[in-house]
Write an enzyme that holds these catalytic residues in place. Structure first.
Site, PDB file in Angstrom:
ATOM      1  N   GLY A  36     -12.114 129.100 -27.826  1.00 16.50           N
ATOM      2  CA  GLY A  36     -10.892 128.691 -26.993  1.00 16.50           C
ATOM      3  C   GLY A  36     -11.782 128.263 -25.605  1.00 16.50           C
ATOM      4  O   GLY A  36     -11.043 127.392 -24.986  1.00 16.50           O
ATOM      5  N   ALA A  37     -12.472 128.994 -24.958  1.00 18.56           N
ATOM      6  CA  ALA A  37     -12.929 128.652 -23.757  1.00 18.56           C
ATOM      7  C   ALA A  37     -14.436 129.526 -23.558  1.00 18.56           C
ATOM      8  O   ALA A  37     -14.776 130.485 -24.301  1.00 18.56           O
ATOM      9  CB  ALA A  37     -12.021 129.124 -22.655  1.00 18.56           C
ATOM     10  N   MET A  38     -15.266 129.093 -22.632  1.00 16.15           N
ATOM     11  CA  MET A  38     -16.556 129.812 -22.518  1.00 16.15           C
ATOM     12  C   MET A  38     -16.895 129.638 -21.064  1.00 16.15           C
ATOM     13  O   MET A  38     -16.835 128.712 -20.010  1.00 16.15           O
ATOM     14  CB  MET A  38     -17.618 128.977 -23.081  1.00 16.15           C
ATOM     15  N   GLU A  39     -17.207 131.151 -20.780  1.00 16.69           N
ATOM     16  CA  GLU A  39     -17.504 131.417 -19.134  1.00 16.69           C
ATOM     17  C   GLU A  39     -18.655 131.108 -18.475  1.00 16.69           C
ATOM     18  O   GLU A  39     -18.967 131.775 -17.353  1.00 16.69           O
ATOM     19  CB  GLU A  39     -17.332 133.153 -19.060  1.00 16.69           C
ATOM     20  N   ASN A  40     -19.354 130.082 -18.853  1.00 18.89           N
ATOM     21  CA  ASN A  40     -20.585 129.585 -18.252  1.00 18.89           C
ATOM     22  C   ASN A  40     -20.417 129.815 -16.670  1.00 18.89           C
ATOM     23  O   ASN A  40     -19.276 129.285 -16.028  1.00 18.89           O
ATOM     24  CB  ASN A  40     -20.897 128.180 -18.507  1.00 18.89           C
TER      25      ASN A  40
ATOM     26  N   HIS B  68      -8.985 135.226 -18.352  1.00 17.89           N
ATOM     27  CA  HIS B  68     -10.203 135.814 -18.960  1.00 17.89           C
ATOM     28  C   HIS B  68     -11.655 135.373 -18.668  1.00 17.89           C
ATOM     29  O   HIS B  68     -12.384 136.303 -18.367  1.00 17.89           O
ATOM     30  CB  HIS B  68      -9.935 135.621 -20.624  1.00 17.89           C
ATOM     31  N   GLU B  69     -11.581 134.132 -18.632  1.00 16.69           N
ATOM     32  CA  GLU B  69     -13.011 133.588 -18.173  1.00 16.69           C
ATOM     33  C   GLU B  69     -13.273 133.769 -16.918  1.00 16.69           C
ATOM     34  O   GLU B  69     -14.604 134.050 -16.524  1.00 16.69           O
ATOM     35  CB  GLU B  69     -12.769 131.928 -18.714  1.00 16.69           C
TER      36      GLU B  69
ATOM     37  N   HIS C 173     -14.883 137.111 -16.320  1.00 16.12           N
ATOM     38  CA  HIS C 173     -16.350 137.154 -16.777  1.00 16.12           C
ATOM     39  C   HIS C 173     -17.189 136.885 -15.550  1.00 16.12           C
ATOM     40  O   HIS C 173     -18.340 137.129 -15.642  1.00 16.12           O
ATOM     41  CB  HIS C 173     -16.526 136.122 -17.983  1.00 16.12           C
TER      42      HIS C 173
ATOM     43  N   GLU D  93     -16.372 141.510 -23.599  1.00 18.91           N
ATOM     44  CA  GLU D  93     -15.101 140.870 -24.257  1.00 18.91           C
ATOM     45  C   GLU D  93     -14.054 141.779 -24.193  1.00 18.91           C
ATOM     46  O   GLU D  93     -12.718 141.060 -23.747  1.00 18.91           O
ATOM     47  CB  GLU D  93     -15.150 140.136 -25.591  1.00 18.91           C
TER      48      GLU D  93
END
Ligand code: BES
Ligand code: ZN
Length: 835
Positions: free
Chosen positions: A232-236, A268-269, A272, A291
């Protein structure tokens, strides 16, 4: 740093060709590696040097080539169409969990942290982004069409959080109250659609800064929508990547649930950035820390930004109940689970790490209290910043802050799988009620019969009808049985456990306690989240054969006056499960009648058009109820849906975004090939990915066999983005009995292509679950098991076991209760007997 003299260096590397490698000890001459030995299975390479590398520091240089792949992992290409209709590619990264090694050779483990100095050489008309801000941009000497973009050095960080993106994008920007430059990057021409996420992000950063009392450490953060994106998404760190549907909102064409989803994902991201990026789990065993925590605090953040969403009630139906459903299986796993191979790591991005993780943190937060919880979080984040931590480190910080036995309590929840069922009975003794509580592991297959007796330390809260929102008693249950005395309770007062549905357990009341609670559902004196919890507990007890399903159907009928969206949503979900189960019988139509009966009063109250003063939750409720009635074939709803759809297609009156899904699903469920063709045309014309996905998800509602085949073929076509194929096939499997069979056959027939497309990964698990979970006989369980024995999918092994278990459970449920349910439906319809 060479820590021990050696002539070999071993590092992670996958799908990369090394051309040259050399090592230069500090202040000394470089030595060239003479051998590159790839261990493909282990995703490693060994560089061999002709002489011994001595202890000390030095520089390792590697020249290598790789390919921009199409698998949505590592450094890959993402296809998009320009406003003028050209097909182009962006180059983007997705490294979590173990794919940085596909972009460059490295030590690809979360605990091996380093700083990164990144430069990209890119076409000069393209946007180039990475974790940090740009510090230099200059023409590339060898080619006038290229520029070299240099980014600032990153903080010490894990490889899985490194990112870079090259492509064509527009953006909107703002500065958050705490001085961070926030940009939302969108497809060209769609900058406006980034505004909603921008607002959320600009509010969220100061919220977290304040909550953790730790500032966001980078000067900028970019949020970017990527066309082809597996998760869905990525917290880079500093460059968060999203699916388009998790970031873009169009004021006219986005529905309320998309808005809410975007807010949750952004929340959420961004969480992180602290919890995960600044402090990182020691090893993937502690993935749940990342998570589970982010999946909890995203709700806190959305509750802060949008109190009108009543998002915590939605947490219970979205995460808490989902986690309990999975965790009741024999094939569940503990939150903390040892993992080694990358496929084992992929496997734990599941509802246990996310939803059970979030649920036990919510319970813990409630047990500790917000103030001490925040103190503990701050201790943890400051102590371990730019370092790694394990689960016990978090417990230690929280223990220090609260003075409570956190580790002892929490180990019972994270180190063993499952959760308790608390059986409770009450006895009136003069002015008091004496409660007897017994805890036993809750199993989806019925009463626990194991030899050992797993126990949990359970924070129990108890309220009574005097004040349903306030705990009359709170106690930590740390043994199998407990007797409690509630003082000064009249005989006519009801007693309820687990107020707020915060404790991660299910409750089974003695029959008379339960009976006394039913009026509190009807007259709404029980708060929504407790009504929801009670209904959900009863449903799962019925599924486990502990009580009869007919009893639950009767309770469901007590929800006639229910006004709350989330309560309806959970009830609707359970009726959906039951409906799927009964699709295996010849009285499937009867449950549709039941659904219509339960949902039509609220449907009539709501009507089709928003009334003045309505808000977010009313919009969600209307969509839910109309969709449910429409699918069940409620005549008036079907007619109105058809009318509105016609106006929509003819351009006379465009459907509001919130009504589209319910209308689409209704007309497809009762439609023919013309309906399907019209929907496919709308799909083609849609400019927004949200609209395309909305259509893709409901296509499976069509019921004619040849049309089902058409939808399945469409799922694998160029028209559907690779990550969305799963929901089209899943929609077919969940849409009808014929669809379920057809989808399973389709998955088997196209297994190679599907497996290749997702290369293992979590999408393959999702696909399998959506496709086979609805079967309900022992033979199918065996068939599924056999298929995956001959077509192994290592990252989905546990999912396959869980599905087979679910199929057997369905079969047992059907055998046990179908006839009673049928009788109940018949008796409901019969005219009342004369007396
Ligand atoms: N870290 C994950 C992204 C991820 C997921 C990477 C699976 C590798 C494998 C990210 O923080 C995340 O959890 N994304 C969620 C959305 C979130 C709002 C629950 C997702 O992708 O579903
Ligand atoms: Zn996450």
């Amino acid at each position: 740093q060479v820590k021990q003299a050696t002539n070999q260096i071993v590092m992670n590397c996958a799908d990369i060709d090394i051309i040259t490698a050399s090592y230069a000890p500090e202040g000394d001459e470089e030595v060239h590696a003479t051998g590159f030995n790839y261990q493909n299975e282990d995703e490693k390479v060994t560089l061999s040097f002709p002489s011994t590398l001595q202890k000390g520091t030095g520089t390792l240089k590697i020249d290598f080539v790789g390919e921009l792949n199409d698998k949505m992992k590592g450094f890959y290409r993402s296809k998009y169409t320009t406003p003028t209709g050209d097909t182009r590619y962006a180059a983007v990264t997705q490294f979590e969990a173990t794919d940085a090694r596909r972009a460059f050779p490295c030590w690809d483990e979360p605990a091996i942290k380093a700083t990164f100095d990144i430069s990209l050489v890119v076409p000069k008309d393209r946007v180039a982004l990475s974790n940090m801000n740009v510090v230099d941009r200059k023409p590339y000497p060898d080619d006038e069409n290229l520029v070299e973009v240099k980014f600032a050095r990153t903080p010490t960080m894990s490889t899985y959080l490194v990112a870079f993106v090259v492509g064509e994008y527009d953006f909107v920007e703002a500065r958050s109250l705490d001085g961070v430059l926030v940009r939302v990057y969108t497809p060209v021409g769609k900058a406006e659609q980034g505004k909603f996420a921008l607002e959320v992000a600009a509010k969220t950063l100061p919220f977290y800064k304040d909550y953790f009392n730790v500032p966001y450490p980078l000067p900028k953060i970019d949020l970017i929508a990527i066309a082809d994106f597996a998760a869905g998404a990525m917290e880079n760190w500093g460059l968060v990547t999203y699916r388009e549907t998790a970031l873009l909102i169009d004021p006219k064409n986005s529905c309320s649930s998309s808005r809410q989803w975007v807010a949750l994902v952004v929340g959420h991201e961004l969480a992180h950035q602290w919890f995960g990026n600044l402090v990182t789990m020691e090893w993937w065993t502690h993935l749940w820390l990342n998570e589970g925590f982010a999946s909890w605090i995203e709700y806190l953040c959305v509750d802060h930004c949008f109190p009108e969403y009543d998002i915590w009630t939605q947490f219970v139906s979205a995460d808490y109940t989902r986690a309990q459903e999975l965790d009741a299986l024999d094939n569940s796993h503990p939150i903390e689970v040892s993992v080694g191979h990358p496929s084992e790591v992929d496997e734990i991005f599941d509802a246990i790490s996310y939803s059970k993780g979030a649920s036990v943190i919510r319970m813990l937060h409630d047990y500790i209290g917000d103030e001490d919880f925040r103190k503990g979080m701050n201790l943890y984040l400051t102590k371990f910043q730019q370092k790694n931590a394990a689960t016990e480190d978090l417990w230690e910080s929280l223990e220090k802050a609260s003075g409570k036995p956190i580790a002892a309590v929490m180990n019972t929840w994270t180190k063993q799988m499952g959760f308790p069922l608390i059986y409770v009975e009450a006895e009136q003794q003069e002015d008091d009620k004496v409660l007897k509580l017994i805890q036993k592991k809750f199993c989806a297959s019925g009463p626990y019969t194991g030899e050992d007796f797993p126990m949990w330390m359970v924070p129990i809260s108890i309220c009574t009808s005097d004040d349903p929102t306030c705990a009359k008693m709170q106690i930590l249950m740390d043994k199998p049985e407990l007797t409690l005395v509630l003082k000064d309770i009249r005989p006519d007062q009801w007693v309820k456990l687990n107020l707020g549905t915060v404790g991660f357990y299910r409750t089974q009341y003695s029959p008379d306690m339960l009976e006394s609670l039913i009026p509190a559902i009807k007259d709404l004196s029980l708060p929504p989240v407790d009504r929801l919890g009670l209904q959900n507990d009863l449903f799962s007890l019925a599924r486990a054969g502990i009580i009869s399903t007919v009893e639950v159907l009767k309770v469901m009928e007590a929800f006639v006056n229910e006004p709350n969206y989330t309560v309806w949503s959970d009830l609707s979900c359970n009726l959906g499960i039951l409906s799927t189960l009964l699709s295996h019988t010849d009285f499937y139509e009867e449950i549709q009648v039941f659904v219509k009966d339960v949902f039509s009063p609220i449907g009539e109250r709501l009507g089709w058009d928003p009334k003045p003063g309505e808000g977010h939750l009313d919009a969600l409720l209307r969509g839910l109820v109309l969709g449910k009635l429409g699918k069940a074939g409620h005549k008036a709803t079907l007619e109105e849906a058809r009318r509105r759809f016609k106006d929509h297609v003819e351009g006379k009156h465009i459907l509001s975004a919130d009504l589209r899904s319910p209308v689409y699903v209704t007309i497809l469920k009762h439609g023919d090939s013309t309906t399907l063709d019209t929907m496919l045309k709308l799909h083609k014309q849609a400019d927004m990915q949200e609209e395309k996905n909305r259509i893709e998800r409901v296509l499976g509602a069509i019921s004619q066999p040849e049309l089902i085949q058409k939808v399945l073929t469409f799922a694998l076509s160029e028209e559907v983005r690779p990550q969305d194929t799963v929901s089209v096939i899943g929609g077919v499997a969940g849409g009808s009995k014929q669809g379920r069979k057809a989808a399973w056959k389709f998955v088997r027939d196209n297994w190679e292509e599907l497996y290749n497309r997702y290369q293992g990964g979590f999408l393959i698990s999702r696909l399998i679950k959506l496709t086979v979970d609805g079967f309900a006989n022992d033979k199918m369980a065996a068939e599924v098991k056999a298929f995956f024995e001959s077509h192994p999918a290592p990252s989905a092994e546990r999912t396959v076991q869980q599905c087979c278990e679910n199929i057997l459970l369905n079969a047992a449920w059907l055998k046990r209760d179908a006839e009673n349910i049928h009788q109940y439906f018949l008796q409901r319809k019969a005219p009342p007997a004369m007396v």
